[in-house]
Design a protein around this motif. Structure first.
Motif, PDB file in Angstrom:
ATOM      1  N   GLU A  33       0.824  -1.206   0.000  1.00  0.00           N
ATOM      2  CA  GLU A  33       0.000   0.000   0.000  1.00  0.00           C
ATOM      3  C   GLU A  33       0.862   1.262   0.000  1.00  0.00           C
ATOM      4  O   GLU A  33       0.543   2.237  -0.684  1.00  0.00           O
ATOM      5  N   GLU A  56       2.318   1.677  -3.470  1.00  0.00           N
ATOM      6  CA  GLU A  56       1.266   2.169  -4.376  1.00  0.00           C
ATOM      7  C   GLU A  56       1.036   3.665  -4.138  1.00  0.00           C
ATOM      8  O   GLU A  56       0.868   4.428  -5.086  1.00  0.00           O
ATOM      9  N   TYR A  57       1.025   4.070  -2.885  1.00  0.00           N
ATOM     10  CA  TYR A  57       0.860   5.484  -2.540  1.00  0.00           C
ATOM     11  C   TYR A  57       1.994   6.305  -3.166  1.00  0.00           C
ATOM     12  O   TYR A  57       1.758   7.370  -3.741  1.00  0.00           O
ATOM     13  N   ARG A  65       3.837   5.471  -5.799  1.00  0.00           N
ATOM     14  CA  ARG A  65       3.665   5.457  -7.269  1.00  0.00           C
ATOM     15  C   ARG A  65       2.590   6.447  -7.700  1.00  0.00           C
ATOM     16  O   ARG A  65       2.771   7.179  -8.674  1.00  0.00           O
ATOM     17  N   LYS A  66       1.491   6.479  -7.005  1.00  0.00           N
ATOM     18  CA  LYS A  66       0.413   7.417  -7.353  1.00  0.00           C
ATOM     19  C   LYS A  66       0.876   8.842  -7.213  1.00  0.00           C
ATOM     20  O   LYS A  66       0.542   9.696  -8.037  1.00  0.00           O
ATOM     21  N   GLY A  67       1.642   9.117  -6.175  1.00  0.00           N
ATOM     22  CA  GLY A  67       2.165  10.467  -5.962  1.00  0.00           C
ATOM     23  C   GLY A  67       3.080  10.906  -7.084  1.00  0.00           C
ATOM     24  O   GLY A  67       3.023  12.029  -7.550  1.00  0.00           O
ATOM     25  N   ASP A 106       3.022   9.657 -10.162  1.00  0.00           N
ATOM     26  CA  ASP A 106       2.220   9.734 -11.383  1.00  0.00           C
ATOM     27  C   ASP A 106       1.423  11.031 -11.465  1.00  0.00           C
ATOM     28  O   ASP A 106       1.164  11.535 -12.541  1.00  0.00           O
ATOM     29  N   GLU A 107       1.041  11.587 -10.320  1.00  0.00           N
ATOM     30  CA  GLU A 107       0.200  12.789 -10.316  1.00  0.00           C
ATOM     31  C   GLU A 107       1.007  14.055 -10.543  1.00  0.00           C
ATOM     32  O   GLU A 107       0.462  15.090 -10.802  1.00  0.00           O
ATOM     33  N   LYS A 108       2.332  14.011 -10.456  1.00  0.00           N
ATOM     34  CA  LYS A 108       3.163  15.201 -10.626  1.00  0.00           C
ATOM     35  C   LYS A 108       3.362  15.531 -12.074  1.00  0.00           C
ATOM     36  O   LYS A 108       3.269  14.774 -12.949  1.00  0.00           O
TER      37      LYS A 108
END
Length: 55
Positions: free
Chosen positions: A43, A46-47, A49-51, A53-55
């Motif tokens: 988790e 994943e957190y 990776r998402k961070g 990806d959002e940049k």
């Protein structure tokens, strides 16, 4: 695998206190085991990776 706040702090290069604050506010996924906060490795990854990806 479960991580301690210390290990999560090392991953994010922040203090353990910051990690505990993030956990309490829900910023990072966490759970309680016998009164001790733990973090699921998958988790947290994943957190991260998402961070990224959002940049």
């Amino acid at each position: 695998m479960f991580l301690t706040a210390k290990k999560v702090a090392e991953l994010f290069n922040v203090t353990e206190l910051t990690v505990y604050r993030w956990a309490k506010s829900g910023k990072v996924p966490s759970f309680n085991v016998g009164g001790v906060i733990r973090f699921d490795y998958d988790e947290i990854m994943e957190y991260i990776r998402k961070g990224v990806d959002e940049k």
